[in-house]
Enzyme design. Structure first.
Site, PDB file in Angstrom:
ATOM      1  N   TYR A   1       0.800  -1.217   0.000  1.00 19.10           N
ATOM      2  CA  TYR A   1       0.000   0.000   0.000  1.00 19.10           C
ATOM      3  C   TYR A   1       0.841   1.280   0.000  1.00 19.10           C
ATOM      4  O   TYR A   1       0.496   2.248  -0.699  1.00 19.10           O
ATOM      5  CB  TYR A   1      -0.983  -0.005   1.169  1.00 19.10           C
ATOM      6  CG  TYR A   1      -2.249  -0.767   0.844  1.00 19.10           C
ATOM      7  CD1 TYR A   1      -3.349  -0.131   0.295  1.00 19.10           C
ATOM      8  CD2 TYR A   1      -2.336  -2.137   1.072  1.00 19.10           C
ATOM      9  CE1 TYR A   1      -4.508  -0.816  -0.017  1.00 19.10           C
ATOM     10  CE2 TYR A   1      -3.484  -2.845   0.767  1.00 19.10           C
ATOM     11  CZ  TYR A   1      -4.571  -2.183   0.222  1.00 19.10           C
ATOM     12  OH  TYR A   1      -5.715  -2.877  -0.104  1.00 19.10           O
TER      13      TYR A   1
ATOM     14  N   GLU B   1      -9.349  -6.788   4.161  1.00 19.46           N
ATOM     15  CA  GLU B   1      -8.641  -7.891   3.506  1.00 19.46           C
ATOM     16  C   GLU B   1      -8.088  -8.876   4.535  1.00 19.46           C
ATOM     17  O   GLU B   1      -8.135 -10.095   4.318  1.00 19.46           O
ATOM     18  CB  GLU B   1      -7.539  -7.337   2.607  1.00 19.46           C
ATOM     19  CG  GLU B   1      -8.091  -6.661   1.360  1.00 19.46           C
ATOM     20  CD  GLU B   1      -7.163  -5.634   0.748  1.00 19.46           C
ATOM     21  OE1 GLU B   1      -5.957  -5.634   1.088  1.00 19.46           O
ATOM     22  OE2 GLU B   1      -7.647  -4.822  -0.068  1.00 19.46           O
TER      23      GLU B   1
ATOM     24  N   SER C   1     -12.959 -17.780 -12.847  1.00 21.57           N
ATOM     25  CA  SER C   1     -14.142 -18.296 -12.180  1.00 21.57           C
ATOM     26  C   SER C   1     -14.019 -19.788 -11.935  1.00 21.57           C
ATOM     27  O   SER C   1     -13.473 -20.528 -12.752  1.00 21.57           O
ATOM     28  CB  SER C   1     -15.392 -18.028 -13.028  1.00 21.57           C
ATOM     29  OG  SER C   1     -15.633 -16.649 -13.155  1.00 21.57           O
TER      30      SER C   1
ATOM     31  N   VAL D   1     -17.794 -16.737 -22.480  1.00 22.57           N
ATOM     32  CA  VAL D   1     -17.149 -17.414 -21.351  1.00 22.57           C
ATOM     33  C   VAL D   1     -17.776 -17.004 -20.026  1.00 22.57           C
ATOM     34  O   VAL D   1     -17.502 -17.620 -18.984  1.00 22.57           O
ATOM     35  CB  VAL D   1     -15.628 -17.141 -21.361  1.00 22.57           C
ATOM     36  CG1 VAL D   1     -15.318 -15.707 -20.921  1.00 22.57           C
ATOM     37  CG2 VAL D   1     -14.875 -18.156 -20.501  1.00 22.57           C
TER      38      VAL D   1
ATOM     39  N   THR E   1     -19.189 -19.504 -17.222  1.00 22.52           N
ATOM     40  CA  THR E   1     -18.473 -20.314 -16.234  1.00 22.52           C
ATOM     41  C   THR E   1     -18.987 -20.142 -14.800  1.00 22.52           C
ATOM     42  O   THR E   1     -19.234 -21.144 -14.123  1.00 22.52           O
ATOM     43  CB  THR E   1     -16.961 -20.077 -16.321  1.00 22.52           C
ATOM     44  OG1 THR E   1     -16.678 -18.677 -16.234  1.00 22.52           O
ATOM     45  CG2 THR E   1     -16.408 -20.607 -17.638  1.00 22.52           C
TER      46      THR E   1
ATOM     47  N   PHE F   1     -17.872  -8.158 -13.395  1.00 20.81           N
ATOM     48  CA  PHE F   1     -16.984  -7.918 -14.521  1.00 20.81           C
ATOM     49  C   PHE F   1     -15.856  -8.928 -14.521  1.00 20.81           C
ATOM     50  O   PHE F   1     -15.299  -9.248 -13.471  1.00 20.81           O
ATOM     51  CB  PHE F   1     -16.374  -6.511 -14.447  1.00 20.81           C
ATOM     52  CG  PHE F   1     -17.315  -5.417 -14.854  1.00 20.81           C
ATOM     53  CD1 PHE F   1     -17.412  -5.037 -16.183  1.00 20.81           C
ATOM     54  CD2 PHE F   1     -18.112  -4.777 -13.923  1.00 20.81           C
ATOM     55  CE1 PHE F   1     -18.288  -4.039 -16.570  1.00 20.81           C
ATOM     56  CE2 PHE F   1     -18.983  -3.780 -14.291  1.00 20.81           C
ATOM     57  CZ  PHE F   1     -19.064  -3.404 -15.625  1.00 20.81           C
ATOM     58  N   PHE F   2     -15.509  -9.453 -15.713  1.00 21.05           N
ATOM     59  CA  PHE F   2     -14.240 -10.126 -15.891  1.00 21.05           C
ATOM     60  C   PHE F   2     -13.214  -9.016 -16.106  1.00 21.05           C
ATOM     61  O   PHE F   2     -13.312  -8.241 -17.065  1.00 21.05           O
ATOM     62  CB  PHE F   2     -14.250 -11.046 -17.113  1.00 21.05           C
ATOM     63  CG  PHE F   2     -15.082 -12.295 -16.925  1.00 21.05           C
ATOM     64  CD1 PHE F   2     -15.272 -12.841 -15.657  1.00 21.05           C
ATOM     65  CD2 PHE F   2     -15.657 -12.930 -17.999  1.00 21.05           C
ATOM     66  CE1 PHE F   2     -16.013 -14.001 -15.485  1.00 21.05           C
ATOM     67  CE2 PHE F   2     -16.394 -14.087 -17.839  1.00 21.05           C
ATOM     68  CZ  PHE F   2     -16.585 -14.627 -16.580  1.00 21.05           C
TER      69      PHE F   2
END
Length: 392
Positions: free
Chosen positions: A95, A138, A208, A269, A272, A383-384
């Protein structure tokens, strides 16, 4: 600490970010990736070249500046960022690198007359607040994964135990832990991060999870992208028996429990993550309409698997649409539009709709669902690649 004066300074930069945020983020990435090669594996160079990553970051910075007074109004954005970071294993020590490069980019792009010492001080405080928020969230996810049966923290070595072509573009890789242990369960719709070396360079991606959880293996199904360094490597060079590092499952685009009818709408795709969702609906005996759009029969993956599951699910229906006509039977030819979805989806629009595919496809589906009266809160998409605003 972020003071009220800092907040006002940050909010004053919103018009500048609206006009030139992408130029700022492009400069930021240029500085950071050239001077700090240790963070390069965290960033997809194809998304850098296309401009998708700078646009996504510019949107994220703009949204943060707009909502600096009420971060809770950012909605799912923070959660999506946390999950993407976790899937690629972003760590607290990275960071400060991002922060110093961002402040430098603000100074160099906006210039000293605009990016005054007061503005830089305000953005430094704002970034520290955001970093602390993300690092804490996180860490919660990392710790939860490590504490889950079959879970782990950091990288875990897996091996490819099977490769299966699913279409002319998509190949599935079945992955088993090299230590022979169990793997943690995941929620339908989640993805997993991978780490490998290609030509001596470390790369990380996420894909995925395309098969229902079974406790012993994971499956990813990868589309070969023209010029895609990682996708072509996975298709051509990573054979059965090869080793690959995996990070724990992540992602917020997950099938939520409920009793409302379910619509799963995918393009290409994007099918998936909907496969584990369809399987979960089958097990829950939940009414589900599965709609898949593909360019043609050759690229249409998992058709037999879907057909078999739907045939065993009295509460399930499926519809296929190919852009190009071919020899295999489909329900329509063309692209996603309101007329087709109106014909196939339940007449009662009180449903949960999950859709995923290329951004133009998702924009068309979102617009169509809105026109059909599906409540916005019951639409879900992912979103991919880098997260960005979905225009309709």
């Amino acid at each position: 600490m972020l003071s009220e004066h800092h907040r006002q300074q940050v909010k004053a930069t919103v018009p500048l970010l609206e006009a030139g945020g992408e130029a700022l983020t492009r400069h930021f990435y240029g500085v950071m990736l050239s001077e700090h090669p240790e963070v390069r594996p965290l960033f997809n160079q194809a998304h850098q070249a296309s401009g998708a990553q700078p646009r996504a970051l510019a949107n994220g910075i703009l949204q943060y500046a707009r909502h600096i007074d009420r971060l809770d109004t950012l909605g799912p954005l923070v959660g999506q960022i946390v999950q993407k970071h976790v899937s690629l294993q972003v760590l607290p020590e990275q960071y400060p690198i991002v922060g110093s490069c961002l402040l430098r980019a603000i100074r160099e792009v906006l210039g000293p007359d605009i990016a005054t010492d007061a503005v830089i001080e305000a953005w430094a405080a704002a970034y520290e607040q955001l970093a602390d928020l993300l690092i804490g969230a996180e860490e919660d996810v990392y710790a939860a994964a490590a504490a889950t049966p079959g879970g782990w923290r950091g990288a875990r070595r897996f091996e490819v135990v099977r490769k299966v072509p699913e279409s002319v573009e998509i190949t599935s890789l079945y992955l088993r832990p090299a230590d022979g242990g169990a793997v943690m369960p995941f929620k339908p719709g989640q993805y997993i991060g991978i780490r490998l070396a290609i030509d001596g360079q470390e790369v990380r991606r996420n894909y995925s999870l395309s098969a229902p959880p079974n406790g012993s293996t994971y499956r990813i199904s990868v589309k070969r992208e023209p010029g895609g360094v990682v996708s072509n490597h996975l298709h051509d060079a990573l054979g059965v028996g090869a080793a690959i590092d995996l990070f724990p499952p992540a992602g917020e685009f997950v099938l939520a429990p409920g009793e409302r009818p379910l619509a799963l709408i995918s393009g290409g795709v994007g099918i998936t993550p909907t496969l584990p969702m369809l399987h979960a609906a089958h097990e829950q005996r939940r009414p589900v309409t599965f709609v898949h759009f593909a360019r043609n029969a050759a690229v249409h993956a998992f058709r037999d698997w879907v057909d078999d599951l739907v045939a065993r699910s009295p509460q399930a229906r499926r519809f296929y649409c190919h852009e190009q006509a071919g020899t295999l039977p489909v329900d329509a030819n063309g692209r996603a539009c309101t007329d087709l979805l109106a014909r196939w989806l339940p007449q009662a629009r009180d449903m949960d709709a999950y859709f995923i595919g290329p951004p133009p496809f998702m924009a068309a589906v979102k617009r169509a669902l809105g026109e059909l009266g599906v409540p916005p809160a019951q639409m879900h998409w992912e979103f991919f690649g880098p997260a960005a605003a979905l225009e309709t």
